[in-house]
Write an enzyme that holds these catalytic residues in place. Structure first.
Site, PDB file in Angstrom:
ATOM      1  N   HIS A   9       9.784  -0.529   8.967  1.00 27.76           N
ATOM      2  CA  HIS A   9       8.699  -1.505   8.951  1.00 27.76           C
ATOM      3  C   HIS A   9       8.807  -2.436   7.727  1.00 27.76           C
ATOM      4  O   HIS A   9       9.227  -3.585   7.838  1.00 27.76           O
ATOM      5  CB  HIS A   9       7.340  -0.794   8.944  1.00 27.76           C
ATOM      6  CG  HIS A   9       7.065   0.001  10.185  1.00 27.76           C
ATOM      7  ND1 HIS A   9       7.108  -0.555  11.443  1.00 27.76           N
ATOM      8  CD2 HIS A   9       6.745   1.311  10.371  1.00 27.76           C
ATOM      9  CE1 HIS A   9       6.825   0.366  12.353  1.00 27.76           C
ATOM     10  NE2 HIS A   9       6.600   1.502  11.722  1.00 27.76           N
ATOM     11  N   ASP A  29       0.849  -1.204   0.000  1.00 30.98           N
ATOM     12  CA  ASP A  29       0.000   0.000   0.000  1.00 30.98           C
ATOM     13  C   ASP A  29       0.886   1.256   0.000  1.00 30.98           C
ATOM     14  O   ASP A  29       0.896   2.006   0.959  1.00 30.98           O
ATOM     15  CB  ASP A  29      -0.959  -0.007   1.213  1.00 30.98           C
ATOM     16  CG  ASP A  29      -0.246  -0.034   2.564  1.00 30.98           C
ATOM     17  OD1 ASP A  29       0.918  -0.507   2.628  1.00 30.98           O
ATOM     18  OD2 ASP A  29      -0.834   0.429   3.561  1.00 30.98           O
TER      19      ASP A  29
HETATM   20  C1  BDR Z   1       2.768  -0.410   8.654  1.00 28.70           C
HETATM   21  O1  BDR Z   1       1.697   0.519   8.487  1.00 28.70           O
HETATM   22  C2  BDR Z   1       1.894   1.291   7.340  1.00 28.70           C
HETATM   23  O2  BDR Z   1       1.626   2.624   7.612  1.00 28.70           O
HETATM   24  C3  BDR Z   1       3.328   1.102   6.933  1.00 28.70           C
HETATM   25  O3  BDR Z   1       3.493   1.176   5.522  1.00 28.70           O
HETATM   26  C4  BDR Z   1       3.662  -0.271   7.444  1.00 28.70           C
HETATM   27  O4  BDR Z   1       3.338  -1.249   6.495  1.00 28.70           O
HETATM   28  C5  BDR Z   1       3.435  -0.123   9.981  1.00 28.70           C
HETATM   29  O5  BDR Z   1       2.541  -0.306  11.043  1.00 28.70           O
HETATM   30 CA    CA Z   2       2.862  -0.690   4.155  1.00 28.12          CA
END
Ligand code: BDR
Ligand code: CA
Length: 327
Positions: free
Chosen positions: A249, A11
């Site tokens: 992340h 995303d």
């Molecule tokens: C996840 O949430 C999204 O905002 C980031 O892309 C990542 O995949 C972190 O909690």
């Molecule tokens: Ca993400």
């Protein structure tokens, strides 16, 4: 020969974009396709961003548009204060910033793309999923047998109490899991090998401003993009977590695929709460726990990351971005 045939379910999203660059540049990954999903922004924006990223860093890799909303909940609002109004830290996307022409997309919906691609490469495909898990749940509904045909599913999502952290968008939930908790509970209960790279390790792994600046200087066009795209995201981290840098992340899920020895895992089935004040919470029953727990015991075991070699992960990303011939 590439070791890992990957479908990247994403995303984008700043950290999604940084993880795409990582995959595009690493010789051990062969990207079979990107599948977009709502999450950090609307599906129109995340799909447009996926196309922008492939056009710049992974030409000829197909993009299939995925779900616009979770299975049973309303679509969330875009996270503009984290990822920028355009989902990519407000960097200039040039002509790619225009609304997408459907001709540039794979004609299939994301879940069908996943099914077809897994069936075309039985036992070989790694799914790296770094957004809400709706597309994967829809693929399972479409063709449950793919669970036995996928090599592995590596998910960035969830939190299991490491350092006392259970969530980042509520006290009990991480963003990707809360994005579609029903889908997450389905995906974590399917008979495919699942590894979960959650906040327990991604919030311990921090790219400092100096680290990002060094990649920006030494990583050629891709490094410059990583620096540019992370400016707004870093400002969010500074304001929300007093960090001079960013949590890592989505790139951590990629690192797990490339170098699982950098992570310590714990085995056991995982459930996701789908209602109540702790909706989106991920709870594992460790395989060493002797008590019966019927809501877990009938489900397959997952590998949950509980430890990480932070310096090893950061060195891997840096070497991939700044390796030989990058200028
Ligand atoms: C996840 O949430 C999204 O905002 C980031 O892309 C990542 O995949 C972190 O909690
Ligand atoms: Ca993400």
């Amino acid at each position: 020969m590439s070791q890992h045939k990957v479908i990247y379910d994403t995303d984008p999203g700043v950290d999604d974009a940084m993880a795409l660059v990582f995959q595009a540049l690493h010789p051990d990954i062969e990207l079979l396709g990107l599948t977009s999903v709502f999450g950090n922004a609307t599906i129109e924006t995340t799909t447009r961003n996926a196309l922008f990223l492939t056009s710049r860093f992974a030409p000829h890799v197909p993009v299939a548009q995925g779900a616009a909303a979770p299975l049973e909940r309303a679509a969330p609002q875009p996270l503009a204060w984290i990822h920028g109004d355009n989902g990519l830290g407000n960097v200039d996307l040039g002509s790619a910033g225009e609304p997408i022409a459907s001709a540039t997309l794979d004609a299939r919906p994301a879940h069908r793309f996943i099914v077809d691609t897994v069936r075309a490469h039985p036992g070989e495909v790694t799914l790296i999923a770094v957004g809400p898990l709706t597309n994967l749940a829809l693929a399972l509904a479409d063709d449950p047998q793919i669970a036995t045909l996928v090599k592995q599913v590596v998910i960035m999502g969830g939190a299991f109490g490491g350092d006392g952290v259970l969530g980042n968008v509520t006290p009990a939930a991480e963003a990707n899991i809360l994005g579609d908790p029903h889908a997450a509970d389905i995906v974590l209960g399917a008979a495919w090998p699942v590894a979960i790279v959650g906040l327990d390790v991604t919030q311990r792994t921090i790219m400092s401003r100096d680290y990002l600046a060094s990649i920006g200087e030494r990583g050629g066009a891709a490094g410059q993009f990583v620096w540019d795209v992370s400016r707004h995201y870093e400002a969010f981290h500074e304001q929300s977590a007093q960090l001079t840098g960013i949590y890592v992340h989505d790139s951590s899920a990629v690192a797990y695929v490339l170098a699982p020895h950098l992570y310590t895992t714990r085995s056991g089935p995982v459930r996701v709460l789908t209602e109540g004040i702790a909706v989106g919470q991920t709870i594992q029953k460790p395989s060493t726990m002797p008590v019966p727990a019927p809501d877990w015991d009938s489900r397959p075991s997952c590998e949950v990351c509980i430890g990480v070699d932070v310096q090893g992960m950061l060195a891997l990303y840096e070497a991939t971005l700044c390796g030989a011939n990058r200028h």
